[in-house]
Design an enzyme around this catalytic site. Structure first.
Site, PDB file in Angstrom:
ATOM      1  N   SER A  21      29.190  38.631 -25.756  1.00 14.36           N
ATOM      2  CA  SER A  21      28.692  38.767 -26.758  1.00 14.36           C
ATOM      3  C   SER A  21      28.232  39.576 -26.721  1.00 14.36           C
ATOM      4  CB  SER A  21      27.306  37.418 -26.847  1.00 14.36           C
ATOM      5  OG  SER A  21      26.734  38.057 -28.064  1.00 14.36           O
ATOM      6  N   ASN A  69      22.357  50.041 -22.870  1.00 12.79           N
ATOM      7  CA  ASN A  69      22.027  48.805 -24.457  1.00 12.79           C
ATOM      8  C   ASN A  69      20.993  48.540 -24.530  1.00 12.79           C
ATOM      9  OD1 ASN A  69      22.156  46.703 -25.382  1.00 12.79           O
ATOM     10  ND2 ASN A  69      23.289  46.370 -24.094  1.00 12.79           N
ATOM     11  N   GLY A  72      19.479  45.684 -29.262  1.00 10.81           N
ATOM     12  CA  GLY A  72      17.403  44.905 -29.783  1.00 10.81           C
ATOM     13  C   GLY A  72      18.178  43.929 -30.741  1.00 10.81           C
ATOM     14  N   ASN A 127      21.315  32.310 -25.362  1.00  2.00           N
ATOM     15  CA  ASN A 127      20.433  33.322 -24.737  1.00  2.00           C
ATOM     16  C   ASN A 127      19.275  33.594 -24.649  1.00  2.00           C
ATOM     17  OD1 ASN A 127      19.450  36.081 -24.181  1.00  2.00           O
ATOM     18  ND2 ASN A 127      20.390  37.345 -26.233  1.00  2.00           N
ATOM     19  N   CYS A 130      15.614  36.866 -23.960  1.00  2.00           N
ATOM     20  CA  CYS A 130      14.808  37.437 -25.324  1.00  2.00           C
ATOM     21  C   CYS A 130      12.826  36.706 -24.442  1.00  2.00           C
ATOM     22  CB  CYS A 130      15.120  36.816 -26.366  1.00  2.00           C
ATOM     23  SG  CYS A 130      17.205  36.892 -27.027  1.00  2.00           S
ATOM     24  N   LYS A 165      23.352  31.134 -20.948  1.00  2.00           N
ATOM     25  CA  LYS A 165      23.004  32.635 -20.413  1.00  2.00           C
ATOM     26  C   LYS A 165      21.959  33.219 -19.568  1.00  2.00           C
ATOM     27  CE  LYS A 165      24.972  36.867 -21.538  1.00  2.00           C
ATOM     28  NZ  LYS A 165      26.084  37.462 -22.404  1.00  2.00           N
ATOM     29  N   THR A 193      22.664  41.432 -19.045  1.00  2.14           N
ATOM     30  CA  THR A 193      22.394  42.462 -17.821  1.00  2.14           C
ATOM     31  C   THR A 193      21.122  42.711 -17.362  1.00  2.14           C
ATOM     32  OG1 THR A 193      21.117  43.159 -20.247  1.00  2.14           O
ATOM     33  CG2 THR A 193      23.888  44.409 -20.394  1.00  2.14           C
ATOM     34  N   GLY A 265      32.847  42.441 -20.906  1.00  4.37           N
ATOM     35  CA  GLY A 265      32.066  42.746 -21.824  1.00  4.37           C
ATOM     36  C   GLY A 265      32.708  44.387 -22.002  1.00  4.37           C
TER      37      GLY A 265
END
Length: 304
Positions: A21, A69, A72, A127, A130, A165, A193, A265
């Site tokens: 993603s 990266n 956001g 995810n 966050c 994830k 990441t 990715g």
């Protein structure tokens, strides 16, 4: 003839190669380069309950053997995805998964419930890296309690395959994996990441507007491999491995460490055809080593 099919519980992939993603857009961006139906699945970019502009620029920076990266989660929200993006991509002859993100549990739940109604979306990737704004900004995935809580609530409304994830920015990733497994996760993907930063020594300023960002690329591969192997030995649900996969050799290493499938990715930014090349590379490896089923390679690392 080799058999590349893998099963993530009820989710069947024609081969173990998927996209990560945030690195593949919605698939449309790569149609001029590859036949998307050749992949086991694609993960569309992070989708949130409401429109998000993302972080201020600059939000990407190159680093040795990788990149940072801090985009956001820029996207137009789940309603826009359902009404505008989904009709354009639901013809793809592969699994389409939506990466679901949020700042509070209610966001995750509402987004997952809306995607649950889309017939051609067989799974979501939750995810949990966050920041939980109700808990002072600590990521959902950095504690067993918060990871379990978001998965528990989403599981109540999402009836298809639920992939979670995992963040690598934790003390023990196996504990997080076990917590989400207990709450109903069908599979886990790892790693997201690593937290990193870069500084311009001439200006003495950070290269990212947010100071820190997510580190990806070949430099994270050893960490990702280690974590996949640890989680494989800790849970009973399938694992999707990612983190620095640049070629078929890397992909096979992740499978040997315990991944049933992999995601590519950062390599997509370098070579837009890398995914189909990895599929072919896995085939060649299996023929060379006389492996009939790719599933025979899962967790087949020889540690002694």
């Amino acid at each position: 003839m080799v058999n590349l099919e893998v099963k993530l519980k009820n989710l069947i992939l024609k081969n173990p190669v998927m996209t990560a993603s945030g690195t593949f857009g919605y698939g449309e961006e790569f149609e001029d380069f590859i036949d998307i139906s050749q992949l086991g699945g694609i993960l569309v970019k992070g989708t949130t309950r409401h429109h998000r502009e993302g972080n201020p620029y600059p939000r990407m920076a190159e680093t040795p053997s990788g990149m940072l990266n801090a985009v956001g989660l820029q996207n137009k929200g789940v309603e826009y995805f359902c009404d505008n993006i989904y009709p354009r991509i639901n013809h793809y002859n592969t699994n389409i998964l939506v990466n679901v993100s949020g700042s509070v549990i209610e966001d995750y739940v509402e987004t997952a419930a809306m995607i649950n109604e889309l017939d051609k979306i067989p799974a979501i990737e939750l995810n949990i890296s966050c920041p939980n704004v109700k808990e002072g900004g600590m990521a959902f995935g950095t504690s067993c309690a918060s990871a379990a809580s978001v998965v528990r609530e989403v599981r109540k409304v999402y009836k298809k395959h639920l992939m979670v994830k995992l963040s690598p920015n934790v003390t023990d990733i196996t504990e997080i994996a076990k917590a989400v497994e207990e709450e109903g996760a069908d599979s886990v993907s790892l790693i997201n990441t690593l937290l990193g930063m870069a500084i311009d020594s001439e200006t003495r300023k950070p290269l990212l507007s947010t100071v820190t960002g997510g580190l990806s690329g070949p430099c994270v591969k050893p960490v990702a491999l280690r974590m996949v192997w640890q989680v494989f030995n800790a849970v009973n649900i399938p694992i999707v491995g990612l983190g620095g996969i640049m070629n078929a050799k890397d992909a096979i290493e992740f499978i040997l460490a315990g991944a049933s499938a992999i995601q590519i990715g950062t390599a997509n930014f370098i070579d837009p055809q890398i995914t189909v090349k990895v599929v072919e590379g896995i085939k060649e490896y299996m023929i060379r080593h006389q492996v009939e089923n790719v599933t025979d390679l899962i967790g087949a690392i020889k540690t002694q």
